[in-house]
Design an enzyme around this catalytic site. Structure first.
Site, PDB file in Angstrom:
ATOM      1  N   SER A 168      74.000  33.233  31.740  1.00 32.57           N
ATOM      2  CA  SER A 168      73.857  34.245  32.790  1.00 32.57           C
ATOM      3  C   SER A 168      73.535  33.610  34.135  1.00 32.57           C
ATOM      4  O   SER A 168      74.015  34.067  35.178  1.00 32.57           O
ATOM      5  CB  SER A 168      72.737  35.227  32.443  1.00 32.57           C
ATOM      6  OG  SER A 168      73.068  35.898  31.270  1.00 32.57           O
TER       7      SER A 168
ATOM      8  N   GLU B  57      80.144  39.762  28.033  1.00 28.29           N
ATOM      9  CA  GLU B  57      80.113  40.492  26.748  1.00 28.29           C
ATOM     10  C   GLU B  57      80.781  41.867  26.872  1.00 28.29           C
ATOM     11  O   GLU B  57      80.169  42.892  26.566  1.00 28.29           O
ATOM     12  CB  GLU B  57      78.666  40.691  26.296  1.00 28.29           C
ATOM     13  CG  GLU B  57      77.952  39.433  25.930  1.00 28.29           C
ATOM     14  CD  GLU B  57      78.245  38.992  24.497  1.00 28.29           C
ATOM     15  OE1 GLU B  57      78.928  39.715  23.758  1.00 28.29           O
ATOM     16  OE2 GLU B  57      77.796  37.913  24.130  1.00 28.29           O
TER      17      GLU B  57
ATOM     18  N   GLY C 162      71.650  29.484  29.431  1.00 27.15           N
ATOM     19  CA  GLY C 162      71.961  29.343  30.843  1.00 27.15           C
ATOM     20  C   GLY C 162      73.259  30.034  31.251  1.00 27.15           C
ATOM     21  O   GLY C 162      73.681  29.932  32.410  1.00 27.15           O
TER      22      GLY C 162
ATOM     23  N   HIS D 123      74.072  29.918  22.999  1.00 24.78           N
ATOM     24  CA  HIS D 123      73.171  30.922  22.439  1.00 24.78           C
ATOM     25  C   HIS D 123      72.344  31.557  23.542  1.00 24.78           C
ATOM     26  O   HIS D 123      72.356  31.102  24.688  1.00 24.78           O
ATOM     27  CB  HIS D 123      72.311  30.328  21.323  1.00 24.78           C
ATOM     28  CG  HIS D 123      71.422  29.222  21.766  1.00 24.78           C
ATOM     29  ND1 HIS D 123      70.223  29.429  22.403  1.00 24.78           N
ATOM     30  CD2 HIS D 123      71.581  27.881  21.697  1.00 24.78           C
ATOM     31  CE1 HIS D 123      69.682  28.278  22.690  1.00 24.78           C
ATOM     32  NE2 HIS D 123      70.487  27.322  22.276  1.00 24.78           N
ATOM     33  N   THR D 124      71.646  32.644  23.192  1.00 29.95           N
ATOM     34  CA  THR D 124      70.826  33.370  24.159  1.00 29.95           C
ATOM     35  C   THR D 124      69.835  32.413  24.806  1.00 29.95           C
ATOM     36  O   THR D 124      69.155  31.666  24.118  1.00 29.95           O
ATOM     37  CB  THR D 124      70.074  34.506  23.429  1.00 29.95           C
ATOM     38  OG1 THR D 124      71.037  35.262  22.714  1.00 29.95           O
ATOM     39  CG2 THR D 124      69.346  35.403  24.409  1.00 29.95           C
ATOM     40  N   GLY D 125      69.781  32.418  26.147  1.00 33.40           N
ATOM     41  CA  GLY D 125      68.844  31.537  26.840  1.00 33.40           C
ATOM     42  C   GLY D 125      69.408  30.168  27.164  1.00 33.40           C
ATOM     43  O   GLY D 125      68.693  29.298  27.666  1.00 33.40           O
TER      44      GLY D 125
END
Lengths: 287, 279
Positions: free
Chosen positions: A47, A171, A45, A41-43
């Site tokens: 990226s 993405e 790690g 999920h977003t956050g």
């Protein structure tokens, strides 16, 4: 070319009160030739992990080996250039990075920067524009006159023109319509079939199920699972607990299971589920 | 008709220098208080339609009627004050230094008195559950939070109609669900009409009415169950087929024909279970 993380941790704004954990003791190998999906999920790690693949970030502790090259916390920022060529990054909404007056110049810009002659860079541009499925007549048009989906293809051609050993896609289908998404995923599948190593970050679990042969699941800066999509998606409840989705087929099979159907494993694709149902329902037609 | 908050009749619009009309003989009705989705692939004319309804583009031909007013130079401002629009990319619509400033911006433009403005901004942020972010910088919010702020800006203007122009297409699945649930809640509570422009069939499935656009033409109109019943034509229009219809197709190939027009996921699960139970 493999990329291997050995006990890699990364702290944002280290030694300040704002310090935050990006990666926490990650040991994992992304294999050359594989189609690896990274989910979380977003956050979680994702990226931060991506930015270690071509040394845009260096570990706070641990080592990253990119092919023959070892990156440690003390690696100098000099001479990282060749890595940027080996690992090509297609960031989210990559079309926003287009800048040149023509598609030809935009795609040739990367190789020119890496010392390729004007003539060879132009030949690469022609080749890569064809590879991403754009007609030749776009070469001398402004990238800004193209549709959103076409612009994104130009940006991808620009990365491919550097002939990277690993293609990293963050993405890549966000914001595209269904037909555009299908075409884009077909393009990556073709590149992979031609030998391109692919790393895909996505929220689209159907794409993971349909295309990836290895999946890394990230949570709170750690790689918490790694395996084939068939293994990863078996533990449906665990994924849902980690705020991750499931392929549509797997979701549907779970609902059938709750109703009373029995499956010896959870299917990932529609034909697979149809086959399993046919085996259980086949008798109905002969009554 | 008295109950239609938007009517479009024989609308044609051609972009400058274009050979072909982006919208050609488009007619549609949006009944007051409903959720209507316009679906179609990129370039099908969906956004052009929204811009015509807002008077941002001037049609070549046709009549647009919003909340009882025929769209013209005289009525355009009145109409815009009744229609709020949420765009695809929240990044492109922020102007304020703080979340509250941003929500207030539209009201300042409409010369709302300060006292009332403060109340409306507060209420709007409360409605989207972003009140505690009022003094934060918009740049530091997540995609879903940004979209909630954009919706607050629309809600503060107290419109009759909300147009969603691919408002959830840049969000992750969780963010998308959250924003759709929020709009649905606001629609019911404030009695709004929603016109959603989308290519997400899950989003469209919850609508009262679907309008399928392709190459500037309305190619189909109906309830989601009617439109989804002939799934393959959606693919021809550059869209997806609902999952339940895909599975039916695969089962059909294996000799299991399922009668009837359309089942949503739940309906198909029930049907298959009944079939299994009768074996």
């Amino acid at each position: 070319m493999d990329i291997t993380f050995d006990h890699v941790s990364y702290t944002y704004q280290a030694n300040t009160p704002m310090a935050g954990v990006g990666l926490d003791d990650v040991s994992v190998t992304i294999h050359g030739g594989a189609y690896t999906a990274i989910i979380g999920h977003t956050g979680s790690g994702k990226s931060t992990l991506l930015q270690h693949l071509n040394a845009l970030l260096k570990p706070t502790s641990g080592t990253v080996r990119i092919g023959e090259r070892m990156i440690t916390p003390s690696t100098s920022n000099k001479n990282l250039h060749p890595l940027r060529k080996k690992v090509g990054m297609v960031f989210q909404f990559a079309e926003s990075q287009l800048f040149a007056a023509t598609v030809r110049e935009d795609v040739a810009f990367g190789p020119r920067n890496f010392g390729v002659s004007a003539e060879d860079a132009d030949a690469l541009a022609v080749q890569m524009v064809a590879r991403v499925g754009l007609p030749e007549d776009v070469l001398d048009r402004s990238p800004f006159d193209l549709s959103g989906g076409q612009m994104r293809r130009v940006a991808i051609a620009g990365v491919l023109a550097m002939q990277p050993e690993v293609l990293v896609l963050d993405e890549p289908t966000a914001g595209l319509d269904p037909a555009g998404r299908r075409e884009m995923m077909a393009l990556f599948a073709k590149l992979h079939a031609d030998g391109q190593t692919i790393v895909l970050v996505t929220h689209q679990m159907d794409d993971v199920a349909d295309f990836a042969d290895d999946v890394l699941v990230m949570d709170q800066g750690k790689v918490v699972r790694q395996g084939h999509p068939k293994e990863i998606f078996q533990d449906a409840q665990w994924l849902l607990d980690h705020q991750l989705g499931l392929p549509r087929t797997t979701q549907f099979a779970l609902r059938l299971q709750q109703k009373g159907f029995k499956f010896d494993h959870l299917p990932l694709t529609t034909p697979e589920l149809a086959q399993m149902l046919a085996e259980q329902l086949g008798g109905a037609r002969h009554e | 008709m008295a109950d239609d908050i938007i009517t479009v009749e024989h609308l044609r619009y051609t972009y400058q220098d274009a050979q072909v009309a982006a919208l050609d003989d488009v007619s549609l009705r949006v009944p007051r208080g409903t959720w209507v989705s316009v679906i179609g692939h990129n370039g099908s004319g969906k956004s052009t339609l929204a811009k015509n309804i807002l008077g941002l583009l001037e049609p070549d031909a046709g009549v647009i009627n919003v909340d009882g007013m025929v769209l013209s130079e005289e009525t355009v401002w009145d109409i815009r004050s009744r229609v709020g629009i949420v765009f695809q990319n929240p990044e492109n619509q922020f102007v304020g230094a703080t979340v509250a400033d941003d929500v207030a911006f539209g009201l300042e433009n409409h010369a709302v008195p300060r006292e009332e403005m403060l109340t409306r901004v507060d209420d709007a942020l409360n409605a989207v559950r972003m009140r505690e972010f009022a003094n934060r910088e918009p740049a530091h919010l997540s995609g879903g939070q940004k979209q909630r702020v954009a919706i607050a800006g629309v809600v503060a203007q107290q419109p009759q109609i909300i147009i969603l122009d691919e408002a959830t297409s840049m969000l992750d699945p969780a963010g998308r669900k959250e924003i759709l649930a929020l709009i649905r809640e606001l629609k019911d509570r404030l009695g709004l009409t929603v016109l959603s422009i989308t290519h997400d069939l899950d989003e469209a499935a919850g609508s009262d009415q679907l309008i399928v656009l392709d190459d500037g033409h309305v190619v189909e109109t109906g309830k989601p169950s009617q439109i989804f019943a002939h799934g393959t034509s959606l693919v021809a229009h550059g869209l997806d087929v609902p999952y339940s219809q895909q599975l039916r197709g695969e089962l059909g190939k294996l000799g299991i024909e399922i009668p009837g027009d359309y089942y949503d996921d739940e309906g198909l699960v029930d049907y298959l279970w009944t079939l299994r139970s009768t074996m």
